[in-house]
Design a protein around this motif. Structure first.
Motif, short mmCIF file in Angstrom:
data_model
loop_
_atom_site.label_atom_id
_atom_site.label_comp_id
_atom_site.label_asym_id
_atom_site.label_seq_id
_atom_site.Cartn_x
_atom_site.Cartn_y
_atom_site.Cartn_z
N GLY A 27 -56.37 -5.03 114.30
CA GLY A 27 -54.86 -5.69 114.53
C GLY A 27 -54.65 -6.33 113.24
O GLY A 27 -53.37 -6.40 112.49
N TRP A 28 -55.44 -7.25 112.86
CA TRP A 28 -55.32 -8.17 111.76
C TRP A 28 -55.19 -7.18 110.50
O TRP A 28 -54.25 -7.50 109.63
N PHE A 29 -56.01 -6.26 110.23
CA PHE A 29 -56.13 -5.33 109.12
C PHE A 29 -54.82 -4.61 108.87
O PHE A 29 -54.01 -4.73 107.88
N VAL A 30 -54.13 -4.11 110.13
CA VAL A 30 -53.02 -3.27 110.34
C VAL A 30 -51.70 -4.29 109.80
O VAL A 30 -50.92 -3.87 108.91
N LEU A 31 -51.70 -5.44 110.21
CA LEU A 31 -50.55 -6.26 109.89
C LEU A 31 -50.71 -6.62 108.67
O LEU A 31 -49.52 -6.62 108.14
N TYR A 32 -51.85 -6.74 107.92
CA TYR A 32 -52.02 -7.58 106.70
C TYR A 32 -51.46 -6.25 105.78
O TYR A 32 -50.62 -6.51 104.88
N GLN A 33 -51.77 -5.24 106.01
CA GLN A 33 -51.22 -4.04 105.18
C GLN A 33 -49.69 -3.60 105.40
O GLN A 33 -49.07 -3.24 104.30
N LEU A 34 -49.30 -3.83 106.85
CA LEU A 34 -47.84 -3.56 107.06
C LEU A 34 -46.83 -4.65 106.27
O LEU A 34 -45.83 -4.71 105.99
N ASN A 35 -47.59 -5.99 105.89
CA ASN A 35 -46.66 -7.06 105.66
C ASN A 35 -45.61 -6.85 104.44
O ASN A 35 -44.40 -7.00 104.52
N LEU A 36 -46.08 -5.94 103.30
CA LEU A 36 -45.26 -5.93 102.23
C LEU A 36 -44.03 -4.73 102.56
O LEU A 36 -43.01 -4.87 102.28
N PRO A 37 -44.67 -3.69 103.07
CA PRO A 37 -43.60 -2.66 103.37
C PRO A 37 -42.47 -3.12 104.36
O PRO A 37 -41.58 -2.78 104.24
#
Lengths: 350, 78
Positions: A27-37
């Motif tokens: 979950g953490w990793f997905v959120l981190y990747q989604l932050n910019l877009p």
């Protein structure tokens, strides 16, 4: 209680606990990747702000950086706290007892980085170390390294500047702690330690706080630490990022290069401003990031950050209970000089 | 029983004091609870990480706040 030292490590983690941890990591990793877009979409498409305008750039910087730093802090504080729960101040003191100066300073600085330690315990820890025979300079190396190379600073540097700058910062911070502690030890300043420290007799049974914990305990400690650090630093974080966003949007680069980047005085001014300023790495780093983007040299911004986290008025006031004014002055002077030298060195090599 | 809470005044120390008082009340123990904030005295107990709990002149734990459940078990076991 005579819990065997290794008993706690053999306690297996429950399968459900493992699953929950794995899910949290994903979950953490997905959120981190989604932050910019996500924020690109919200700020530029939904709110209709233009990335080229000052307002658009500043708003995007603010929301993106806030989310990124909050995520980084949450993830890393949790992991670091769980790992550190295997270490304790008691164990550190046992490792430092009987070490000579020199080797002792190196060990103390290294242990200062990995030992879980709150500056609110600085005074009892100082007394505990000195009364148990750890040399004054070695004790000071520990007390300097602990706030200077702390996990929050490391995480934020890693997130904002990458691993090279982070390693340089850690090496610089450790060197300052080792050398400053060694120098202060060589100056034989024991007469400037409040006499009661040497008269303190240790009569209690020493309880090693890292022993006898289950995985559940350690994970609970990690969760609590994330909550308590975020609760403590969020105002600093928001103010720091807001200032960063404002500078990002409105202060022209020319102004900074004209006024602040002149190599010779830049570091002195940065350290002079940093010492009285009370904040923590989370509040300072967004500012540091922006100033660096605007052309301020890396050594200058890192020296600024070091002086903010390593030398603070509240900590000096705490230490005043065990150290006389002269020793506090010597401490600030030696550590401050170390930070200045590091700042100049970094400006030369980066 | 004689209970001492060693703490320099940080947030966790206050939490431990509240938890201890609640646990003592719910167990209906006959206990003297004393808060020790002097760093010299805290250090003389051999404690370097606060908060810590001393029961009948013995340090039970240091450097952490146990859960309410664990704390109650510790106090009930004495």
């Amino acid at each position: 209680m005579s819990t065997p030292v290794l008993a706690d490590r053999s306690v297996r983690m429950a399968p459900r606990r493992r699953l929950a941890l794995a899910a949290a990591a994903v979950g953490w990793f997905v959120l981190y990747q989604l932050n910019l877009p996500w924020w690109d979409w919200i700020v530029y498409d939904v709110a209709g702000l233009d990335a080229e305008t000052r307002l658009g750039g500043a708003v995007h910087f603010f929301v993106y950086d806030t989310t990124k730093i909050a995520l980084l802090l949450t993830g890393v504080i949790f992991v670091v706290t769980v790992l550190r729960s295997f270490m304790s101040v008691e164990r550190t003191r046992a490792l430092l007892g009987g070490r000579r100066e020199g080797v002792g300073n190196v060990a103390a600085a290294g242990l200062g980085v990995v030992t879980p330690f709150c500056s609110c315990s600085a005074v009892p820890a100082f007394i505990g170390f000195v009364a148990a025979g750890v040399p004054l300079g070695v004790t000071l190396s520990f007390l300097i390294a602990s706030p200077l190379v702390n996990e929050v600073a490391i995480v934020l540097l890693l997130g904002l500047f990458g691993w090279k700058i982070t390693l340089l910062y850690i090496a610089g911070g450790m060197t300052i702690a080792i050398v400053a502690g060694y120098v202060l030890g060589k100056l034989r300043l024991e007469r400037w330690v409040e006499p009661f420290v040497f008269e303190t007799r240790l009569h209690g049974n020493v309880v090693d706080s890292s022993v006898g914990l289950t995985w559940d305990d350690r994970i609970a400690m990690g969760r609590e630490e994330v909550g308590s650090i975020l609760r403590k630093i969020w105002p600093y974080l928001l103010v720091g990022i807001a200032l960063g966003a404002a500078i990002h949007g409105w202060v022209p680069e020319q102004w900074i290069t004209d006024h602040a980047s002149s190599g010779l005085w830049g570091v002195v001014v940065a350290v002079g401003l940093g010492i009285p300023l009370y904040s923590n790495a989370a509040g300072v780093l967004p500012l540091v990031e922006t100033l660096h983007d605007k052309g301020l040299p890396m050594g200058t911004v890192l020296a600024f950050m070091m002086s903010v986290v390593a030398l603070s008025m509240p900590e000096m006031i705490l230490l005043r209970r065990v150290l006389k004014k002269q020793l506090i002055a010597a401490y600030v002077a030696v550590v401050g000089t170390g930070i200045l030298a590091t700042g100049y060195l970094f400006n030369l090599v980066i | 029983m004689d209970i001492k809470i060693l703490g320099t005044g940080c947030k966790k120390c206050q939490t431990l004091e509240t938890l201890t008082r609640n646990a003592v009340a719910s167990l209906e123990l006959d206990a003297d609870i004393e808060k020790v904030t002097d760093p010299g005295e805290i250090a003389s107990w051999g404690v370097m990480a606060t908060p810590a709990l001393v029961i009948d002149d013995k340090v039970v734990f240091a450097g952490r706040v146990p859960s309410e459940h664990d704390l109650t078990a510790i106090l009930a076991g004495k």
